[in-house]
Design an enzyme around this catalytic site. Structure first.
Site, PDB file in Angstrom:
ATOM      1  N   HIS A   1      -7.961   9.386  -2.072  1.00  0.00           N
ATOM      2  CA  HIS A   1      -7.345   9.374  -0.742  1.00  0.00           C
ATOM      3  C   HIS A   1      -8.243   9.991   0.331  1.00  0.00           C
ATOM      4  CE1 HIS A   1      -3.051   9.213   1.118  1.00  0.00           C
ATOM      5  NE2 HIS A   1      -3.954   8.883   1.997  1.00  0.00           N
TER       6      HIS A   1
ATOM      7  N   ASP B   1       0.838  -1.198   0.000  1.00  0.00           N
ATOM      8  CA  ASP B   1       0.000   0.000   0.000  1.00  0.00           C
ATOM      9  C   ASP B   1       0.871   1.246   0.000  1.00  0.00           C
ATOM     10  OD1 ASP B   1      -2.902   1.134   0.691  1.00  0.00           O
ATOM     11  OD2 ASP B   1      -1.415   2.253   1.858  1.00  0.00           O
TER      12      ASP B   1
ATOM     13  N   TYR C   1       2.717   9.843  -0.021  1.00  0.00           N
ATOM     14  CA  TYR C   1       3.754   9.230   0.813  1.00  0.00           C
ATOM     15  C   TYR C   1       5.176   9.537   0.352  1.00  0.00           C
ATOM     16  CZ  TYR C   1      -0.192   6.386   2.494  1.00  0.00           C
ATOM     17  OH  TYR C   1      -1.388   5.955   3.003  1.00  0.00           O
TER      18      TYR C   1
ATOM     19  N   LYS D   1      -2.861   6.048  -4.360  1.00  0.00           N
ATOM     20  CA  LYS D   1      -3.987   6.928  -4.044  1.00  0.00           C
ATOM     21  C   LYS D   1      -3.862   8.283  -4.747  1.00  0.00           C
ATOM     22  CE  LYS D   1      -4.011   4.745   0.497  1.00  0.00           C
ATOM     23  NZ  LYS D   1      -2.608   4.275   0.540  1.00  0.00           N
TER      24      LYS D   1
END
Length: 341
Positions: free
Chosen positions: A125, A58, A63, A92
């Site tokens: 997201h 994931d 990120y 996302k």
């Protein structure tokens, strides 16, 4: 090297998603700067996770680590450890890409950074739409969803879903979509059971994925007012001793038995292995009922700086006014050197 065998749950597109994944969010420091120094540790831990049997990864544009995640996946494919079709990769779409046509822009950028031909799952997201400058665009998430349906039709992704949507938003989405979401990713742990939302998703064939599955149980996430259970909680220790497992393993097993996928994050190899050693025992009905009693609605992830924006999914705390959004959640580049668009 110890190996793990992780079972799967079936999605509504007939594909299968492993019941435990490796989460790649590294977090922000006390100054809300991204913790780039942990990227090499994450890469090492992810490499080890794939070696021992993890097949669910994931990540997200937010990120910053899509280039590194893709590097590890492609390295393991080249080494013959995995084939692309045997690893489930989720990314996302961030706030700035909520217009229907921008969804494809976001997905193609993620694919470029990951160096992959397709994603197994793409998620919206958050339901809010906010520009890099912090302006509320108030784009209906139904428009964003149409963009998701489009990239699915084009084969850029194998499944589409959402993250951080509340039950009213999920009901509206399911009622007004052509393709029912394959997955909803939300905070889920012993303190935040979200039973009504989970039941709605399961009734509609939507797999629920739990982020922050340990809540404030672990010391790094605790606050002065955070509730039990902690790692030394007597009830948790008793159940753990009964099954010869750790407290965190009991927590992950509880979520699994609720039919929920978990994506715990860690950069410690021993914990990567420990997290996956939860499929060789079963919590009995007594255990499950006891653990359910910790549910008190306490939310670990509560981004109050977004609460005045349209489509904010959580209850609001009054009297705060409009707070400044951290720059790190508005503008950034990807990669360890933060130099990749």
């Amino acid at each position: 090297m110890a190996k793990v065998d992780i079972p799967t749950f079936k999605l509504n597109n007939e594909k299968e998603i492993p019941a435990l994944g490796y989460g790649t969010w590294l977090g922000l420091d006390e100054k809300t700067n991204f913790i780039t120094e942990d990227i090499p540790k994450m890469m090492d831990a992810l490499s080890n996770a794939i070696d021992i049997g993890y097949r669910n990864i994931d990540t997200a544009h937010l990120y910053r680590v899509e280039p590194e995640v893709g590097e590890i996946i492609n390295r393991k494919i080249k080494e013959g450890v995995i084939k692309r079709e045997n690893v489930y990769v989720t990314s996302k779409i961030w706030h700035q890409y909520h217009r229907e046509t921008d969804v494809e822009v976001s997905v193609r950028a993620s694919l470029r950074r990951l160096n992959l031909a397709y994603l197994d799952l793409i998620l919206i997201h958050w339901p809010m739409s906010i520009t890099e400058d912090g302006v509320d665009e108030k784009i209906d998430y139904l428009e964003t969803w149409r963009g998701c349906e489009s990239v699915l039709e084009k084969g850029l992704v194998k499944a589409i879903g959402v993250s951080n949507f509340n039950i009213e938003q999920m009901k509206r989405l399911v009622t007004n979509c052509k393709v029912v979401p394959a997955s909803l990713q939300i905070e889920l742990n012993l303190n935040l059971g979200q039973n009504e939302l989970v039941e709605f998703c399961h009734a509609n064939g939507i797999i629920v994925v739990a982020y922050s599955p340990f809540g404030t149980m672990v010391p790094s996430r605790q606050t002065p007012n955070s509730p039990e259970p902690k790692l030394n909680n007597p009830t948790m220790l008793e159940i753990a001793k009964k099954h010869d497992k750790t407290v965190t393993q009991i927590t992950l097993r509880y979520l699994f038995q609720r039919g929920i996928v978990s994506i715990p994050k860690t950069v410690t190899k021993s914990r990567v292995l420990e997290n996956a050693q939860i499929f060789d025992f079963t919590l009995d009905e007594n255990d499950m009922n006891t653990l359910a009693e910790f549910d008190n609605g306490y939310r670990t992830v509560r981004p109050l700086f977004w609460q005045e924006f349209a489509n904010y999914p959580f209850d609001k705390l009054p009297g705060l006014g409009q707070m400044e959004i951290p720059l790190s959640l508005r503008k950034w580049k990807n990669g360890a050197k933060l130099d990749i668009d």
